[in-house]
Scaffold this active site. Structure first.
Site, short mmCIF file in Angstrom:
data_model
loop_
_atom_site.label_atom_id
_atom_site.label_comp_id
_atom_site.label_asym_id
_atom_site.label_seq_id
_atom_site.Cartn_x
_atom_site.Cartn_y
_atom_site.Cartn_z
CE1 TYR A 199 -10.43 -0.19 25.51
CE2 TYR A 199 -12.46 0.54 26.56
CZ TYR A 199 -11.78 0.11 25.43
OH TYR A 199 -12.44 -0.03 24.24
CG ASP A 211 -14.02 -1.48 16.82
OD1 ASP A 211 -14.90 -2.36 16.78
OD2 ASP A 211 -13.29 -1.29 17.80
CD1 TRP A 229 -16.57 -9.21 20.24
CD2 TRP A 229 -17.06 -10.31 18.35
NE1 TRP A 229 -15.88 -8.62 19.21
CE2 TRP A 229 -16.16 -9.26 18.04
CE3 TRP A 229 -17.50 -11.13 17.32
CZ2 TRP A 229 -15.70 -9.03 16.74
CZ3 TRP A 229 -17.05 -10.89 16.02
CH2 TRP A 229 -16.16 -9.87 15.75
CG ASP A 230 -12.98 -9.94 22.76
OD1 ASP A 230 -13.90 -9.19 22.41
OD2 ASP A 230 -11.79 -9.76 22.43
CD1 TRP A 260 -14.87 -5.64 23.96
CD2 TRP A 260 -13.41 -5.50 25.64
NE1 TRP A 260 -14.40 -4.35 24.01
CE2 TRP A 260 -13.51 -4.23 25.03
CE3 TRP A 260 -12.56 -5.64 26.73
CZ2 TRP A 260 -12.77 -3.13 25.47
CZ3 TRP A 260 -11.83 -4.55 27.17
CH2 TRP A 260 -11.94 -3.32 26.53
N GLY A 282 -18.02 -4.93 16.22
CA GLY A 282 -16.66 -5.35 16.58
C GLY A 282 -15.66 -5.11 15.47
NE ARG A 327 -6.41 1.15 19.00
CZ ARG A 327 -7.36 0.35 19.52
NH1 ARG A 327 -7.28 -0.97 19.42
NH2 ARG A 327 -8.40 0.86 20.11
CE1 TYR A 353 -8.96 -3.18 22.72
CE2 TYR A 353 -7.79 -5.21 22.18
CZ TYR A 353 -8.30 -3.99 21.80
OH TYR A 353 -8.15 -3.57 20.50
CD GLU A 371 -6.08 -5.99 18.93
OE1 GLU A 371 -4.98 -5.42 19.15
OE2 GLU A 371 -7.18 -5.43 19.09
CE1 TYR A 423 -8.24 -2.66 16.62
CE2 TYR A 423 -9.94 -1.11 16.06
CZ TYR A 423 -9.38 -1.96 16.95
OH TYR A 423 -9.96 -2.12 18.17
#
Ligand code: 2M8
Length: 445
Positions: A85, A172, A39-40, A37, A170, A207, A33, A407, A363
């Site tokens: 990206y 996803d 909310w990050d 971003w 978020g 993913r 990433y 992550e 994920y």
């Protein structure tokens, strides 16, 4: 801080943020990433508050440069110098919107509005004049970002904002969205050709699928056709969900905005109305009595989405349930679906372990995410479930101590049952930042 090991962990977390720092903001991960971003950055600012207040301030100042004229805070602000990206600005083409600020490249969707509670946390930790002045400067932008949700994403005036893309929540590829997404018909559709850059970095097993991405891209094509017009999209978008995570965060941030308005001596009439309305609507419409969990509502289908997502616990963080309902939510947290049958899982898997569509590696379909844990931890403390909160805290600390600041993490303690250990990108910013907040305290709501 409890001991020497935690002190070391703290230093390692700071090193992650230092290596992801881009000069005025922090990228979420070293390669996966490479932009900013939304909310990050809110979560990251909370970590910096404890030792680098100028970075905490810069993080949100830089983010709000990208705010659209209609108040929407986009989920990505692209760094024109960074490549690698997908989807980048060429696919989004947000220049088709009259609302894009000049000279800035962004995506055309938003993210959970964490910024009010994040900024308040920074102020709580610092408590100095510079932070208060920073809050004063941020306040109108944050209010405008909430107003956007009420004015443009709540056509029924219910006090619940909808998302029009899973990336806006978020979470996803959460199985909760599968049914709603499956209505997006891909047959006979020609999509622009694209390459999944994420799969060069992270294994496909961790993913979203190709079909997920085709639908994500198709939604973007629709936005472009309308010039990112929210009124047109309210009528046409096949995916419209009153998301329990986004609305819980909106609710907690409304509450924080009220506190900020008080600190600054600003008027709060409008915020007070939002706060009361969303709190009531969440508890009335998004509660699933059968499963004892909150869940999202599919506006297109006119029914609730399956209740099995970790997002269903986040109303605790916003103080939505009364004491009796909160007890039911905690029972669910302790049930085999989220705690395992014999303590074999870390708190809190992102999806019900016993559901058919749970996947321990993929994920948002099962792995543990530390931003969710952090909100649940604070929610449990808010209601006085201190023992349950302590379990979440010790699992968070154990995960990052053993595996580093990943992550996400396989929810199982041992690999026999499924995925275990660090997943996705290593060196992940919000995992590091929220660990810092957890280790440094002081504990608040
Ligand atoms: C993930 O989402 C992005 C798209 O926004 C992606 O998969 O490319 C999600 O986990 C999201 O919640 C997060 O904000 C983002 C950056 O960390 O990555």
């Amino acid at each position: 801080m409890r001991d020497r090991a935690e002190a070391d962990l703290l230093e390692r977390a700071k090193a992650v943020l230092a290596s992801n720092w881009c000069g005025s903001y922090t990228k979420p991960a070293p390669r996966l990433y490479p932009h900013q971003w939304n909310w990050d950055s809110g979560f990251v600012a909370i970590g910096y508050a404890h030792y680098a207040p100028e970075k905490a301030r810069s993080e949100l100042e830089h983010l709000f440069r990208a705010q659209w004229r209609n108040g929407m805070l986009p989920h990505i602000q692209f760094n024109p110098e960074s490549e690698g990206y997908f989807p980048g600005p060429d696919l989004w083409r947000t220049d088709l919107s009259p609302d894009l600020p000049p000279g800035i490249q962004t995506s055309g969707i938003s993210n959970p509005p964490v910024h009010a509670f994040a900024a308040l946390r920074v102020h709580e930790v610092r408590g100095d004049e510079a932070t208060k002045e920073w809050l004063r400067a941020l306040f109108p932008g944050i209010v405008a970002s909430h107003r956007y949700f009420y004015a443009r994403r709540d056509p029924g005036g219910e006090g619940l904002a909808y998302i029009r893309h899973p990336w806006e929540a978020g979470t996803d590829n959460s199985p909760a969205y599968d049914g709603a997404l499956s209505r997006i018909d891909l047959t006979g559709v020609t999509l622009p050709s694209y390459e999944r850059v994420d799969l060069k970095i992270i294994s496909q097993a961790q993913r979203p699928t190709q079909r997920d991405y085709d639908r994500y891209v198709l939604l973007i094509e629709l936005y472009k056709r309308t010039g990112y017009d929210d009124a047109a999209l309210s009528a046409e978008c096949p995916f419209l969900v009153q998301d329990v995570l986004l609305n819980s965060i909106l609710c907690r941030s409304n509450e924080a905005l009220l506190e900020i308005a008080e600190i600054l001596g600003e008027d709060s009439g409008e915020i007070r109305e939002w706060e009361a309305q969303t709190r009531r609507a969440l508890d009335a419409k998004l509660w699933d009595d059968e499963t004892g969990l909150y869940t999202s509502f599919d506006l297109r289908a006119g029914r609730s989405l399956p209740a099995g997502s970790v997002s269903g616990f986040i109303p605790l963080f916003a103080g939505v349930p009364d004491a009796a309902r909160a007890r039911r939510v905690v029972e669910r947290l302790d049930s085999p679906g989220f705690a395992g049958r014999s303590g074999e899982t870390y708190r809190v898997p992102s999806y019900d372990l016993e559901a058919m569509d749970f996947d321990s590696a993929k994920y948002w379909r099962g792995p543990v995410w530390l931003n969710m844990d952090w909100m649940i931890y604070r929610g449990l403390r808010r209601y006085g479930f201190d023992e349950a909160a302590a379990k979440v805290r010790s699992d968070m600390v154990e995960l990052v101590s053993r595996h580093g600041f990943h992550e996400y993490f396989g929810p199982f303690r041992r690999p026999e049952r499924g995925s275990s250990g660090g997943l996705g990108s290593p060196g992940f910013s919000w995992t590091a930042a929220l660990s810092i907040d957890l280790l440094r305290g002081p504990d608040g709501r």
